[in-house]
Write a protein that holds these residues in place. Structure first.
Motif, PDB file in Angstrom:
ATOM      1  N   MET A   1       0.839  -1.204   0.000  1.00 30.23           N
ATOM      2  CA  MET A   1       0.000   0.000   0.000  1.00 30.23           C
ATOM      3  C   MET A   1       0.870   1.248   0.000  1.00 30.23           C
ATOM      4  SD  MET A   1      -3.147  -0.898   2.506  1.00 30.23           S
ATOM      5  CE  MET A   1      -2.375  -2.369   3.170  1.00 30.23           C
ATOM      6  N   PRO A   2       0.790   2.048  -1.040  1.00 30.45           N
ATOM      7  CA  PRO A   2       1.678   3.196  -1.152  1.00 30.45           C
ATOM      8  C   PRO A   2       1.332   4.326  -0.167  1.00 30.45           C
ATOM      9  CG  PRO A   2       0.190   3.062  -3.064  1.00 30.45           C
ATOM     10  CD  PRO A   2      -0.090   1.891  -2.199  1.00 30.45           C
ATOM     11  N   GLU A   3       0.080   4.800  -0.156  1.00 30.57           N
ATOM     12  CA  GLU A   3      -0.280   5.905   0.750  1.00 30.57           C
ATOM     13  C   GLU A   3      -0.412   5.388   2.179  1.00 30.57           C
ATOM     14  OE1 GLU A   3      -4.571   5.880  -1.061  1.00 30.57           O
ATOM     15  OE2 GLU A   3      -2.964   4.506  -1.583  1.00 30.57           O
ATOM     16  N   THR A   4      -0.557   6.325   3.152  1.00 27.71           N
ATOM     17  CA  THR A   4      -0.725   5.862   4.530  1.00 27.71           C
ATOM     18  C   THR A   4      -2.074   5.180   4.661  1.00 27.71           C
ATOM     19  OG1 THR A   4      -1.595   8.029   5.084  1.00 27.71           O
ATOM     20  CG2 THR A   4       0.697   7.588   5.726  1.00 27.71           C
ATOM     21  N   PRO A   5      -2.120   4.077   5.415  1.00 29.12           N
ATOM     22  CA  PRO A   5      -3.383   3.368   5.573  1.00 29.12           C
ATOM     23  C   PRO A   5      -4.393   4.230   6.326  1.00 29.12           C
ATOM     24  CG  PRO A   5      -1.539   2.124   6.501  1.00 29.12           C
ATOM     25  CD  PRO A   5      -1.031   3.463   6.162  1.00 29.12           C
ATOM     26  N   MET A   6      -5.682   3.971   6.084  1.00 27.94           N
ATOM     27  CA  MET A   6      -6.732   4.666   6.837  1.00 27.94           C
ATOM     28  C   MET A   6      -6.684   4.253   8.298  1.00 27.94           C
ATOM     29  SD  MET A   6      -9.161   6.708   7.161  1.00 27.94           S
ATOM     30  CE  MET A   6      -9.637   7.299   5.559  1.00 27.94           C
ATOM     31  N   ILE A   7      -6.480   2.949   8.503  1.00 28.84           N
ATOM     32  CA  ILE A   7      -6.422   2.433   9.877  1.00 28.84           C
ATOM     33  C   ILE A   7      -5.167   1.613  10.048  1.00 28.84           C
ATOM     34  CG2 ILE A   7      -7.514   0.869  11.543  1.00 28.84           C
ATOM     35  CD1 ILE A   7      -9.963   2.133  11.032  1.00 28.84           C
TER      36      ILE A   7
ATOM     37  N   PRO B   1     -18.607   9.643   8.038  1.00 30.79           N
ATOM     38  CA  PRO B   1     -17.403   9.213   8.752  1.00 30.79           C
ATOM     39  C   PRO B   1     -16.307   8.823   7.769  1.00 30.79           C
ATOM     40  CG  PRO B   1     -18.980   7.425   8.689  1.00 30.79           C
ATOM     41  CD  PRO B   1     -19.649   8.600   8.026  1.00 30.79           C
ATOM     42  N   LYS B   2     -15.079   8.770   8.272  1.00 27.16           N
ATOM     43  CA  LYS B   2     -14.001   8.245   7.433  1.00 27.16           C
ATOM     44  C   LYS B   2     -14.078   6.731   7.379  1.00 27.16           C
ATOM     45  CE  LYS B   2     -10.737  12.002   8.173  1.00 27.16           C
ATOM     46  NZ  LYS B   2      -9.613  12.477   9.000  1.00 27.16           N
ATOM     47  N   VAL B   3     -14.579   6.158   8.473  1.00 25.07           N
ATOM     48  CA  VAL B   3     -14.657   4.702   8.552  1.00 25.07           C
ATOM     49  C   VAL B   3     -16.027   4.316   9.094  1.00 25.07           C
ATOM     50  CG1 VAL B   3     -13.640   2.632   9.561  1.00 25.07           C
ATOM     51  CG2 VAL B   3     -12.192   4.609   9.076  1.00 25.07           C
ATOM     52  N   LEU B   4     -16.681   3.370   8.435  1.00 19.66           N
ATOM     53  CA  LEU B   4     -17.949   2.839   8.944  1.00 19.66           C
ATOM     54  C   LEU B   4     -17.689   1.456   9.523  1.00 19.66           C
ATOM     55  CD1 LEU B   4     -21.043   3.441   9.110  1.00 19.66           C
ATOM     56  CD2 LEU B   4     -21.283   1.942   7.155  1.00 19.66           C
ATOM     57  N   LEU B   5     -18.111   1.259  10.770  1.00 17.91           N
ATOM     58  CA  LEU B   5     -17.882  -0.005  11.448  1.00 17.91           C
ATOM     59  C   LEU B   5     -19.207  -0.753  11.548  1.00 17.91           C
ATOM     60  CD1 LEU B   5     -15.802   1.580  14.334  1.00 17.91           C
ATOM     61  CD2 LEU B   5     -14.891   0.442  12.307  1.00 17.91           C
TER      62      LEU B   5
ATOM     63  N   ASN C   1     -16.961   9.803  20.731  1.00 21.51           N
ATOM     64  CA  ASN C   1     -17.643  10.942  20.111  1.00 21.51           C
ATOM     65  C   ASN C   1     -16.685  11.866  19.379  1.00 21.51           C
ATOM     66  OD1 ASN C   1     -16.852  11.357  22.821  1.00 21.51           O
ATOM     67  ND2 ASN C   1     -17.932  13.295  22.880  1.00 21.51           N
ATOM     68  N   ARG C   2     -15.363  11.662  19.570  1.00 20.25           N
ATOM     69  CA  ARG C   2     -14.431  12.516  18.833  1.00 20.25           C
ATOM     70  C   ARG C   2     -13.576  11.713  17.854  1.00 20.25           C
ATOM     71  NH1 ARG C   2     -11.100  15.266  22.199  1.00 20.25           N
ATOM     72  NH2 ARG C   2     -11.949  14.819  24.256  1.00 20.25           N
ATOM     73  N   ARG C   3     -14.042  10.531  17.487  1.00 16.73           N
ATOM     74  CA  ARG C   3     -13.333   9.752  16.458  1.00 16.73           C
ATOM     75  C   ARG C   3     -14.086   9.850  15.131  1.00 16.73           C
ATOM     76  NH1 ARG C   3     -10.644   4.361  19.115  1.00 16.73           N
ATOM     77  NH2 ARG C   3     -10.082   5.325  21.083  1.00 16.73           N
ATOM     78  N   PRO C   4     -13.348   9.830  14.013  1.00 16.51           N
ATOM     79  CA  PRO C   4     -14.014   9.953  12.709  1.00 16.51           C
ATOM     80  C   PRO C   4     -14.609   8.629  12.242  1.00 16.51           C
ATOM     81  CG  PRO C   4     -11.663   9.762  12.392  1.00 16.51           C
ATOM     82  CD  PRO C   4     -11.888   9.741  13.885  1.00 16.51           C
ATOM     83  N   THR C   5     -15.198   7.892  13.189  1.00 18.18           N
ATOM     84  CA  THR C   5     -15.791   6.595  12.860  1.00 18.18           C
ATOM     85  C   THR C   5     -17.258   6.614  13.265  1.00 18.18           C
ATOM     86  OG1 THR C   5     -15.228   5.764  15.045  1.00 18.18           O
ATOM     87  CG2 THR C   5     -13.666   5.307  13.286  1.00 18.18           C
ATOM     88  N   ASN C   6     -18.067   5.826  12.599  1.00 16.39           N
ATOM     89  CA  ASN C   6     -19.426   5.591  13.077  1.00 16.39           C
ATOM     90  C   ASN C   6     -19.723   4.115  12.977  1.00 16.39           C
ATOM     91  OD1 ASN C   6     -20.047   8.755  12.078  1.00 16.39           O
ATOM     92  ND2 ASN C   6     -20.987   8.068  13.962  1.00 16.39           N
ATOM     93  N   MET C   7     -20.669   3.697  13.810  1.00 18.99           N
ATOM     94  CA  MET C   7     -20.872   2.269  13.980  1.00 18.99           C
ATOM     95  C   MET C   7     -22.326   1.888  13.704  1.00 18.99           C
ATOM     96  SD  MET C   7     -19.110   0.029  16.714  1.00 18.99           S
ATOM     97  CE  MET C   7     -19.657  -1.487  17.463  1.00 18.99           C
ATOM     98  N   VAL C   8     -22.497   0.733  13.073  1.00 16.59           N
ATOM     99  CA  VAL C   8     -23.819   0.112  12.968  1.00 16.59           C
ATOM    100  C   VAL C   8     -23.821  -1.028  13.975  1.00 16.59           C
ATOM    101  CG1 VAL C   8     -25.393  -1.183  11.491  1.00 16.59           C
ATOM    102  CG2 VAL C   8     -24.095   0.734  10.551  1.00 16.59           C
ATOM    103  N   PHE C   9     -24.625  -0.877  15.033  1.00 17.60           N
ATOM    104  CA  PHE C   9     -24.579  -1.838  16.123  1.00 17.60           C
ATOM    105  C   PHE C   9     -25.290  -3.123  15.745  1.00 17.60           C
ATOM    106  CE2 PHE C   9     -23.624   2.119  18.059  1.00 17.60           C
ATOM    107  CZ  PHE C   9     -22.788   1.825  19.112  1.00 17.60           C
ATOM    108  N   GLN C  10     -24.886  -4.198  16.433  1.00 15.69           N
ATOM    109  CA  GLN C  10     -25.431  -5.509  16.092  1.00 15.69           C
ATOM    110  C   GLN C  10     -26.945  -5.556  16.270  1.00 15.69           C
ATOM    111  OE1 GLN C  10     -23.343  -8.759  17.838  1.00 15.69           O
ATOM    112  NE2 GLN C  10     -24.514 -10.267  16.730  1.00 15.69           N
TER     113      GLN C  10
ATOM    114  N   GLY D   1     -17.883   5.261  -1.063  1.00 14.64           N
ATOM    115  CA  GLY D   1     -16.431   5.248  -1.217  1.00 14.64           C
ATOM    116  C   GLY D   1     -15.616   5.320   0.063  1.00 14.64           C
ATOM    117  N   ILE D   2     -16.266   5.170   1.244  1.00 10.73           N
ATOM    118  CA  ILE D   2     -15.478   5.221   2.474  1.00 10.73           C
ATOM    119  C   ILE D   2     -15.087   3.816   2.911  1.00 10.73           C
ATOM    120  CG2 ILE D   2     -16.534   7.373   3.252  1.00 10.73           C
ATOM    121  CD1 ILE D   2     -18.234   5.692   5.162  1.00 10.73           C
ATOM    122  N   THR D   3     -14.189   3.748   3.889  1.00  7.19           N
ATOM    123  CA  THR D   3     -13.736   2.466   4.412  1.00  7.19           C
ATOM    124  C   THR D   3     -14.849   1.808   5.218  1.00  7.19           C
ATOM    125  OG1 THR D   3     -11.578   3.482   4.629  1.00  7.19           O
ATOM    126  CG2 THR D   3     -11.881   1.371   5.722  1.00  7.19           C
ATOM    127  N   PHE D   4     -15.146   0.557   4.909  1.00 10.22           N
ATOM    128  CA  PHE D   4     -16.103  -0.229   5.700  1.00 10.22           C
ATOM    129  C   PHE D   4     -15.318  -1.321   6.417  1.00 10.22           C
ATOM    130  CE2 PHE D   4     -20.701   0.110   3.938  1.00 10.22           C
ATOM    131  CZ  PHE D   4     -20.560   1.457   3.684  1.00 10.22           C
TER     132      PHE D   4
END
Ligand SMILES: Nc1ncnc2c1ncn2[C@@H]1O[C@H](COP(=O)(O)OP(=O)(O)O)[C@@H](O)[C@H]1O
Ligand SMILES: [Mg+2]
Lengths: 307, 362
Positions: free
Chosen positions: B1-7, B155-159, B76-85, B187-190
């Motif tokens: 992976m050339p660029e810095t990883p998202m996570i 979000p940058k990342v969807l969990l 609450n201050r992370r660029p992530t959001n979550m879909v709970f089980q 187009g975001i990271t899942f």
């Protein structure tokens, strides 16, 4: 960018159709049948006395004979005489203050046990019920010992030098009534609030954090509204009985802390005017019910605004 | 992976008392990637996902999102959001209010907020149900609300923690397709947590297979399926026939073995391979063994006898006992040619391709 299919979007939760013919076989019917003995017993013991009281409130008493002609005179006296007005207003104010203070003090305790009680939740709840093991009378009397002229509070304040002679303003007034009642009813407020907090799904609070709320905001927007049923029941559980409380004002209220129950008792006792006593009781009941309704609506409105 | 990883997850350990829920986990996940965490129940998938979201804190190690360490940053201050089980739809709010929940903090004007909520609901095809409450929604609809509520935050990342496991099979398969195209669209990271290997294979760009708090293999779905590195992974993903083989030669990357019935073959050596007593475990997928009908010929053949038969609609599993092999072979054959009619007890000939054999670590 609508990428999700609509095939199941139209599904609605289905309600089983009501079928009258089979009602006798339904769960509802068998449930009613099961509770009927207790229900009849409760109805007999709850509504018959109330009916009798209501009937009496429209009659007149002359020494020992009851005149059964219909009259509204008792209600005119109950609502018109300044002394009864004062007592009624004072009773309502005291009970309102008691329920607000009790619920406000109980909520954090219930919240703490529910959210931070860990494995000892049951122990905490058990400890909270311990004061209720002694008689109500003894608990009221103990406040007399604490607040009295030579009581714990005064000697304590004297010995640390905050006051130089005992305070007489602690006991025999409406503050003493409020303090005593709050203490007596706290356990009954903590339990319903605790139960409703236990039912709040913790993942909802996590979802609120995930969506950007800090701890305070998630409490105000999720925990508090979802625990509202517990707050309302706590409020009613405290307010309704305290309006008519007789023992506490009698023991710690003094002249200043007299409430409506004392006046009602007087009419049934020394005053020998049962119809007036009955009219006072009915008036109190009606006003308390109305106030309870208003309080519930106000709480709901408050939460809707916070949203 | 050339660029810095998202996570970037770096040497993360998580202890619950003395129990190790995450054991030295390191991972890089690229921006825009559909990444799955796959493993059996209790292997630590949720713990890892919650550590990324901020609900759990690693005992040791570092987690970086978009180059920034997030250790100590609350959810609450992370660029992530979550879909709970369980979807965690707020029961006291309607669908629109649920989706708008996180936007309130951004203090958008009323029309801007309404537009964003509307767009998010349209994206999951729930535009017409905005006024419904949670208890008036079906499982699939709740899941869409949870998705819209998270995506509207950009979000940058969807969990996603097992987002489809509560749905019935038909709906689940439908949602898989839709989830994949939704990810392509935004187009975001899942990052998807699942215990369903087919779900992970169908959806992901890459999969991390986890067992007992450790990451066993990270690779594309095809690689994971065709070139699993350990016996455990191969078994978890779709099942495999295993046999012991004697090692006859070994280089840095290749392994020559003598198998009981598949002859001598030279195979890729899996990462971290350790020979035990000069033997290696060799595997072949049941669908890479084919029944030879009548007098058809193949370059590589085996002869055996059917000892059992399981019917699965479009395919049949034949259990074939091959003399000289410790265990009978499982053969997955389509029913187009009548595999479901082969009587138990009949002799069959099987064809295979030596390329289908893989060497595995135990
Ligand atoms: N709060 C906790 N306290 C103690 N053990 C936990 C806790 N959360 C998870 N675990 C344990 O950690 C392991 C991994 O859990 P989890 O991440 O939920 O697994 P998965 O999502 O893969 O099924 C399980 O064995 C579970 O029992
Ligand atoms: Mg899990």
């Amino acid at each position: 960018m609508a990428v999700l299919s609509a095939t199941e979007v139209e599904q609605r939760p289905t309600h089983p159709p009501k079928n009258k013919a089979r009602w006798t076989a339904s769960e509802e019917a068998s449930g009613l049948a099961l509770i009927s003995p207790t229900l009849l017993y409760a109805v007999a013991l709850l509504f018959l006395p109330i009916l009798i009281v209501v009937a009496y409130s429209f009659w007149t008493q002359d020494y020992l004979t009851i005149d059964r002609t219909f009259t509204l005179q008792n209600y005119k006296t109950a609502l018109g005489e300044p002394i009864y007005q004062d007592l009624l207003v004072r009773s309502l104010v005291i009970s309102l203050v008691v329920s607000v203070v009790t619920v406000t003090l109980s909520y954090p305790i219930a919240w703490f046990i529910s959210f931070h009680g860990g494995v000892h939740k049951n122990l905490w709840l058990f400890l909270i019920t311990v004061p209720c093991w002694t008689s109500y009378l003894l608990r009221v009397m103990s406040w007399k010992v604490i607040l009295g002229y030579g009581g714990v509070m005064n000697t304590g304040l004297l010995s640390i030098g905050i006051i130089d002679k005992p305070l007489t303003s602690l006991l025999y007034n409406s503050n003493a009534v409020v303090i005593t009642l709050v203490h007596s009813w706290a356990a009954f407020a903590i339990l319903p609030i605790f139960v409703s907090l236990e039912k709040v799904d913790r993942s909802l609070i996590e979802a609120a954090h995930d969506l950007g709320d800090n701890k305070l905001m998630s409490f105000l927007r999720v925990t508090l509204p979802l625990s509202l049923p517990g707050v309302i029941s706590a409020f009613l559980i405290v307010m309704i009985p305290t309006v008519g409380d007789y023992v506490t004002p009698k023991l710690v209220g003094g002249k200043d802390g007299v409430m409506i129950a004392t006046a009602i008792q007087a009419q049934f006792g020394k005053g020998a005017n049962w119809p007036l006593g009955a009219a006072l009781s009915v008036t109190t009941m009606v006003i308390v019910s109305a106030m309870a309704g208003i309080a519930v609506l106000a709480l709901k409105l408050l939460v809707r605004m916070a949203k | 992976m050339p660029e810095t990883p998202m996570i970037t997850i770096e040497a993360v350990n998580k202890f619950y008392g003395i129990y190790k829920a995450l054991d030295d986990v390191s991972l890089d996940i690229a921006a825009g990637e559909f990444f799955s965490l796959l493993g059996p129940s209790g292997c630590g998938k949720t713990t890892l996902l919650r550590s990324i979201a901020g609900f759990d804190t690693p005992s040791t190690g570092d987690i970086r999102i978009d180059g920034q360490s997030v250790i100590g940053t609350p959810p609450n201050r992370r660029p992530t959001n979550m879909v709970f089980q369980n979807y965690a739809i707020f029961p006291h709010l309607d669908v629109e209010e649920n989706v708008a929940y996180g936007l309130k903090r951004l203090k958008l004007d009323a029309s801007g907020e309404r537009r964003r909520v509307g767009a998010a609901l349209d994206q999951v095809r729930l535009g017409h149900l905005g006024k419904r409450r949670a208890h008036e929604l079906s499982g699939g609809q709740r899941q869409r609300v949870a998705l819209a509520r998270a995506l509207v935050m950009r979000p940058k990342v969807l969990l996603l923690d097992e987002p489809l496991s509560a749905l019935d099979k038909k709906l689940r398969e439908e949602m898989q397709v839709e989830l994949r195209s939704l990810q392509k669209a935004v187009g975001i990271t899942f990052i998807l947590v699942t215990h369903d290997q087919y779900e992970a294979l169908a959806l992901s760009d890459r999969i991390a297979v986890m067992f007992g708090g450790r990451i066993a293999q990270v690779a594309t779905p095809k690689e994971i399926y065709q070139r699993p590195t350990t016996r455990q992974i191969a078994d978890f993903l779709g099942g495999m026939n295993f046999m012991k083989a004697r090692i006859t030669g070994e280089t840095a990357t290749r392994l020559s073995v003598e198998t009981p019935r598949f002859g001598g073959v030279t195979l890729d050596k899996p990462l971290g391979f350790n020979a035990r007593n000069g033997t290696a475990t060799i595997g072949i997928r049941p669908e890479r063994l084919r029944v030879l009908w009548d007098d058809a010929k193949a370059d590589f053949e085996l002869a055996g006898r059917v000892v059992d038969r399981h019917y699965f609609g479009e395919i049949t599993h034949l259990i074939v006992d091959v003399p000289g092999m410790e265990q009978p072979l499982s053969v997955s054959e389509t029913n187009n040619f009548g595999a479901d009619d082969i009587p138990v007890g009949d002799a069959v000939r099987l064809a295979y391709d030596p390329d289908a054999l893989v060497a595995l670590s135990d």
